[in-house]
Each structure stands twice: as structure tokens, then as C-alpha cells.
Design a protein around this motif. Structure first.
Motif, PDB file in Angstrom:
ATOM      1  N   ASP A 148       0.888  -1.145   0.163  1.00  0.00           N
ATOM      2  CA  ASP A 148       0.115   0.009   0.005  1.00  0.00           C
ATOM      3  C   ASP A 148       0.945   1.139   0.052  1.00  0.00           C
ATOM      4  O   ASP A 148       2.206   1.258   0.370  1.00  0.00           O
ATOM      5  N   THR A 149       0.424   2.368  -0.631  1.00  0.00           N
ATOM      6  CA  THR A 149       1.009   3.673  -0.573  1.00  0.00           C
ATOM      7  C   THR A 149       0.623   4.742   0.027  1.00  0.00           C
ATOM      8  O   THR A 149      -0.729   5.017   0.235  1.00  0.00           O
ATOM      9  N   THR A 150       1.177   5.890   0.383  1.00  0.00           N
ATOM     10  CA  THR A 150       0.750   7.150   0.693  1.00  0.00           C
ATOM     11  C   THR A 150       1.682   7.900  -0.094  1.00  0.00           C
ATOM     12  O   THR A 150       2.539   7.808  -0.828  1.00  0.00           O
ATOM     13  N   ASP A 151       1.329   9.446   0.459  1.00  0.00           N
ATOM     14  CA  ASP A 151       2.231  10.307  -0.554  1.00  0.00           C
ATOM     15  C   ASP A 151       3.678  10.216  -0.142  1.00  0.00           C
ATOM     16  O   ASP A 151       4.655  10.824  -0.578  1.00  0.00           O
ATOM     17  N   SER A 152       3.754   9.778   1.352  1.00  0.00           N
ATOM     18  CA  SER A 152       5.335   9.828   1.843  1.00  0.00           C
ATOM     19  C   SER A 152       5.919   8.239   1.918  1.00  0.00           C
ATOM     20  O   SER A 152       7.075   8.042   2.402  1.00  0.00           O
ATOM     21  N   ARG A 194      -0.420 -10.746   4.897  1.00  0.00           N
ATOM     22  CA  ARG A 194      -1.027 -10.781   3.458  1.00  0.00           C
ATOM     23  C   ARG A 194      -1.736  -9.883   3.000  1.00  0.00           C
ATOM     24  O   ARG A 194      -2.269  -9.871   1.894  1.00  0.00           O
ATOM     25  N   ALA A 195      -2.000  -8.849   3.879  1.00  0.00           N
ATOM     26  CA  ALA A 195      -3.069  -7.537   3.504  1.00  0.00           C
ATOM     27  C   ALA A 195      -2.291  -6.206   4.148  1.00  0.00           C
ATOM     28  O   ALA A 195      -1.978  -6.209   5.590  1.00  0.00           O
ATOM     29  N   LEU A 196      -2.528  -5.290   3.411  1.00  0.00           N
ATOM     30  CA  LEU A 196      -2.231  -3.903   4.050  1.00  0.00           C
ATOM     31  C   LEU A 196      -3.052  -2.952   3.706  1.00  0.00           C
ATOM     32  O   LEU A 196      -3.500  -2.838   2.589  1.00  0.00           O
ATOM     33  N   SER A 197      -3.192  -2.114   4.698  1.00  0.00           N
ATOM     34  CA  SER A 197      -4.083  -0.764   4.378  1.00  0.00           C
ATOM     35  C   SER A 197      -3.367   0.417   5.180  1.00  0.00           C
ATOM     36  O   SER A 197      -3.869   0.360   6.238  1.00  0.00           O
ATOM     37  N   ALA A 198      -2.928   1.487   4.566  1.00  0.00           N
ATOM     38  CA  ALA A 198      -2.452   2.599   5.197  1.00  0.00           C
ATOM     39  C   ALA A 198      -3.389   3.720   4.974  1.00  0.00           C
ATOM     40  O   ALA A 198      -3.839   4.275   3.968  1.00  0.00           O
ATOM     41  N   ALA A 199      -3.628   4.182   6.201  1.00  0.00           N
ATOM     42  CA  ALA A 199      -4.511   5.169   6.469  1.00  0.00           C
ATOM     43  C   ALA A 199      -4.050   6.465   6.812  1.00  0.00           C
ATOM     44  O   ALA A 199      -3.529   6.574   8.085  1.00  0.00           O
ATOM     45  N   ALA A 200      -3.373   7.088   5.839  1.00  0.00           N
ATOM     46  CA  ALA A 200      -2.506   8.325   6.040  1.00  0.00           C
ATOM     47  C   ALA A 200      -2.952   9.366   7.023  1.00  0.00           C
ATOM     48  O   ALA A 200      -2.280   9.772   8.179  1.00  0.00           O
ATOM     49  N   SER A 201      -4.256   9.788   6.790  1.00  0.00           N
ATOM     50  CA  SER A 201      -4.804  10.813   7.524  1.00  0.00           C
ATOM     51  C   SER A 201      -5.221  10.566   9.113  1.00  0.00           C
ATOM     52  O   SER A 201      -5.285  11.346   9.901  1.00  0.00           O
ATOM     53  N   HIS A 202      -5.128   9.144   9.518  1.00  0.00           N
ATOM     54  CA  HIS A 202      -4.915   8.838  10.705  1.00  0.00           C
ATOM     55  C   HIS A 202      -3.640   8.303  11.134  1.00  0.00           C
ATOM     56  O   HIS A 202      -3.656   7.877  12.480  1.00  0.00           O
ATOM     57  N   GLY A 203      -2.669   8.433  10.429  1.00  0.00           N
ATOM     58  CA  GLY A 203      -1.342   7.768  11.010  1.00  0.00           C
ATOM     59  C   GLY A 203      -1.295   6.694  11.244  1.00  0.00           C
ATOM     60  O   GLY A 203      -0.393   6.203  12.180  1.00  0.00           O
ATOM     61  N   ARG A 204      -1.893   5.563  10.611  1.00  0.00           N
ATOM     62  CA  ARG A 204      -1.915   4.003  11.151  1.00  0.00           C
ATOM     63  C   ARG A 204      -2.012   3.357   9.837  1.00  0.00           C
ATOM     64  O   ARG A 204      -2.477   3.703   8.690  1.00  0.00           O
TER      65      ARG A 204
END
Length: 495
Positions: free
Chosen positions: A150-154, A194-204
Motif C-alpha cells: 500500500d502507498t501514501t504520499d510519503s 498478507r494484507a495492508l491498508s495505510a490510512a495516512a490521515s489517521h497515521g496508522r
């Protein structure tokens, strides 16, 4: 999407009963092997897996093939095969995970491979989506299979089987800057991610997999980590029994969704919705049949699994010994909606679909199936908003006759994306009645119509069924002769 808009979309899906997509597959290219991952960016859908060629819609295996080694790209709107075709090769040679950067300029690809084209690689690379070339900046070395990205801006987050990344210890999860430098993010998981989800706005970052412990504590199958440090923020005790692991995580702006796979008695195979802010459970279904992929779209949670028993979930079906490989649920309340396209089990581990992605309003499905809606179609399929499939026409039978009356009967048909169907009954080519009834593939009620006709007359009955958009052909005719009236008798018993 804001919370109010999400709820409005979910309520609309619930009112419609089926959601925004039709169950009729669009014309789609095929692979000669298994599709493990799908991703989209800038109007292109990328397909990764374990395959050597692709072939056009309708082509039989081995016919009209085009070489594509574990990776292919298609126009998201038309489905046309695109020339972007780097080959991913090596000892195990498979692409397992893909995700585009938020700006769509880079596609990160992970799996088990050591060469991309003629360039050496170590299980993960980055492609420039503009020209399909390898990024020279991003070339980390990962010691074993990458199964989730998974990706975020940073940051670019990786999960999988590995224990070392770019010479540093990283047990099953790691993070890189978009240009490829290893970030300090570090967590210790004892079994594959096996799975990822990055919630950038929540820092987690939500992390799921086969693990029993995270950062030295008994946190199994699912954990939420600090997006910068990798420290544990939230755990989920009691959510997953020992025999179940997390195979898929997806999210929207307010909730995250988890899909599980279990083995043995007392397992959990279904889906859970939780709140992004505090990790509390919103709902949990109880379907059996391992979930492989999830994607939320317009108030509906679409899932890939091989569900065979959803009797305890609203709108669900009983165990009949068969499997339903694609499902749609209301994101508001877990209710299973009337959307039932299906695949077969297919190749490999025989679980059917394994990957989902929405692009340009179309749901793409990848996996190990070789049939879709009982017709040949291998590896990939697509579903759009246009309903093109008519219900099957039922067969008429004679239920009863009496003087001046004929009762005909039939078993309700069913439609993959419309529960309520209207039946039109014709006598001698003239419409004489309409009946509307709801049905599913596991519950098709018996129906009847009693027609008043002249005693002793002979008639031909036919029936057709419509979902409101598409109408079946008329059935084979049922010819019936109504009995004549009984002769009248005098009081003394004589005519």
C-alpha cells in the motif's frame, strides 16, 4: 466520500437490492494461469500473477495468444490489451501484489521474482506508468516474497514472508520512501503478512496475515501499527479464532473492512467492518468459505470468496453443497444484496477469484477460475453497470382443470442481479395475466395461474419473464383442453 454521502449511497444500494453493478460480465481478455493481483492508475488496469500468455475474449486456451510473462496491462474503459509488458521472471516467477502511488505516476509491483526484463530485481520494483519503464530510484532488496503493498504520499508499505530488506532486519513488514530509501518504520511479526491498508490521515497502517504475535505481544491475524514507527496502536482480541487469518483489508474514509480465511472447526471465513478512528467493530458476518479480496464501491462491499453458507447473515443463503464466489454486501449493515455472478473453482487451490479492483466504474476480477456465469472465461473478468442478461424462461405444466377453468403452474425463475421478476402469461398469443414474485437461486417458489375459459375449449399457453430491463423468450407452448360442462339433470335424475 463523507459519512453522510456514504450512508446515502449504502441506503440506495439497500433500496435497490443489488447495488450499482450488473451481474453480466463484459467482454474481457484472458490469461493462461492465475491472477493474484490487480491495480489501476490513469485509466489503465494492471494484472499480475502466474501466467505466460493472454488471449482475446472468447478465444479457447492456446488460441490467438499474446506473450505476457506474469504481468499485463489493459485499458480500463475498453478492456483493450496495452503494450506495457515487462516480464517478471525468476525461480518462482510470480507477481503477488501491486499498488499505484496516490498521484498515479508510479506502480509498485511485488512478488517472487529476480528479474524484470533484463534487469536484476529482488521481489519488488517500481514502474513509471507514463512509459512502463522501471524506476531507477526504487530498487530495494527484499529477502522473500512480497504479498501486500500500500502507498501514501510519503511511504510505500510492503508485507510478506521476508525477514530482511536492503540488508536490514524487517520481519514481514517494511516501509520505504517513494524514491526507495528504507524508512525507520519497524515491527516484528512472527508469520507472513498478507494484507495492508495505510490510512495516512489517521497515521496508522492496518496489517493482516497469518501471524500470532506482533511486536512481542499476542496479537493474531490483525493489528494496527503507527505509520511512522511501526509500534502497535490497536489490537483486536477475540476477532479471529486460532484457525483463521486475514487475507484482505480495504477501507473508505470512515471504516476499514477485513476478509478472513480459516481452516478446521470453529473458523471464521467472513468479513468484518470496523471504525478507522478507534478500531471498534461495526458489524461481522458469518459466511463460511474463505474470503480472498475486498473492494468498497458506492456503498457496497464486493468480495471474492468461495462462500457456501451465509444462512446466519441477513440476505444470505443456506449450505447446499455448492459455492458462490462473488458477493455484494451493504456497507451499512452487512446485508447480502441480490448480486450473484459466479465463477468456478478453477486451477491451483480451487478457490476461484483472488483479486478485485474498481476502475472507471467497472469491477475487475482476477483469479484462478476458468468459467464465469457457466461460460468459458479464464483468469480475468469485468462487471459494469449495464444489465444485459434476461432471466431464464420457466417451463409450464398443467396443474388442474375443471369446467371453464384451467390452472397452469411453473417454478419461479431467478436472475443474477434482480430479485423481483414479472411473469407474463399468454393464452393463444394474447396477454391474459401478470404476476410478480421475488426469488433467489436457492429459493424459487412454485407459482400458479387459474384462467377462466369456455368449457370444452382448447388453448395454447406460453409464459415469459422480465427483470424490468431484459425479457426472456417465450416458453414452449402448453396445449390444454378445458373439460366440457357436465350435463344438467332433472329432479328425477333424468336429463
Amino acid at each position: 466520500m463523507c459519512t453522510a454521502a456514504l450512508l446515502d449511497a449504502s441506503l440506495a444500494a439497500a433500496a435497490d437490492g443489488s447495488g450499482p453493478l450488473a451481474a453480466d460480465p463484459l467482454s474481457t481478455w484472458q490469461t493462461d494461469g492465475i491472477v493474484w493481483s490487480l491495480a489501476s492508475a490513469n485509466g489503465v488496469v494492471y494484472v499480475g500473477g502466474t501466467f505466460g500468455t493472454v488471449r482475446p475474449p472468447g478465444a479457447a486456451p492456446g488460441q490467438r495468444t499474446v506473450k505476457r510473462t506474469n504481468f499485463a496491462a489493459f485499458d480500463a474503459t475498453t478492456g483493450k490489451l496495452l503494450p506495457c509488458a515487462p516480464s517478471f521472471t525468476g525461480l518462482n516467477h510470480t507477481v503477488r501484489a501491486m499498488k499505484a502511488s496516490p498521484d498515479g505516476r508510479t506502480l509498485y509491483v511485488g512478488g517472487s521474482f529476480n528479474t524484470v526484463g533484463s534487469t536484476r530485481a529482488a521481489n519488488v520494483v517500481a514502474l513509471k506508468t507514463a512509459d512502463c519503464s522501471l524506476s531507477k530510484d526504487f530498487h530495494p532488496s527484499v529477502s522473500a516474497t512480497v504479498r501486500a503493498i500500500d502507498t501514501t504520499d510519503s511511504a510505500v508499505y510492503l508485507g510478506g514472508d521476508f525477514g530482511r530488506v536492503s540488508g536490514q532486519v524487517r520481519n514481514r513488514v517494511a516501509a520505504f520512501a517513494p524514491k526507495g530509501s528504507l524508512l525507520p518504520f519497524k515491527a516484528d511479526l512472527d508469520h507472513p503478512v498478507r494484507a495492508l491498508s495505510a490510512a495516512a490521515s489517521h497515521g496508522r497502517v492496518f496489517v493482516g496475515g497469518d501471524f500470532e504475535s506482533a511486536n512481542g505481544k499476542n496479537d493474531r491475524a490483525l493489528v494496527t501499527l503507527n505509520a511512522t514507527s511501526g509500534s502497535t496502536l490497536l489490537s483486536y482480541p477475540g476477532w479471529f479464532p486460532p484457525q483463521s487469518s486475514v487475507k484482505a483489508i480495504a477501507r473508505d474514509t470512515t471504516r476499514f473492512y477485513v476478509g478472513a480465511e480459516g481452516h478446521g472447526p470453529g473458523i471464521f471465513d467472513g468479513r468484518i467492518a470496523g471504525r478507522l478512528t478507534n478500531g471498534t467493530m461495526v458489524w461481522k458476518d458469518t459466511c463460511r468459505g474463505a474470503t480472498q479480496a475486498l473492494v468498497p464501491f458506492q456503498g457496497v462491499l464486493y468480495s471474492a470468496s468461495h462462500a457456501h453458507d451465509c444462512a446466519e447473515t441477513p440476505g444470505g443463503f443456506p449450505d447446499r453443497g455448492d459455492r458462490q464466489h462473488l458477493l455484494a454486501q451493504s456497507m451499512a449493515d452487512r446485508r447480502i444484496l441480490h448480486w450473484f455472478p459466479d465463477t468456478n473453482d478453477g486451477l491451483g487451490e480451487h478457490v476461484g477469484p483472488r483479486a478485485l479492483a474498481v476502475a472507471q466504474g467497472v469491477l475487475w476480477v482476477g483469479g484462478e477460475f476458468t468459467q464465469v456465469n457457466e461460460k468459458p472465461q479464464q483468469g480475468i473478468t469485468r462487471f459494469g453497470s449495464r444489465d444485459t442478461g434476461a432471466p431464464k424462461v420457466p417451463a409450464l405444466s398443467l396443474a388442474a382443470t375443471e369446467a371453464g377453468k384451467v390452472t397452469i403452474a411453473w417454478r419461479a425463475s431467478w436472475d443474477r442481479d434482480d430479485a423481483s421478476l414479472t411473469y407474463k402469461i399468454y393464452r393463444d398469443g394474447k396477454l391474459v395475466a401478470r404476476q410478480t414474485e421475488s426469488s433467489t437461486y436457492w429459493d424459487r417458489p412454485q407459482m400458479r395461474y387459474t384462467d377462466s375459459v369456455k368449457a370444452g375449449s382448447r388453448h395454447r399457453y406460453t409464459i415469459e419473464v422480465t427483470d424490468g430491463t431484459n425479457t426472456s423468450r417465450k416458453s414452449a407452448a402448453l396445449t390444454v383442453t378445458a373439460p366440457p360442462k357436465a350435463p344438467s339433470r332433472t329432479a328425477g335424475g333424468r336429463p
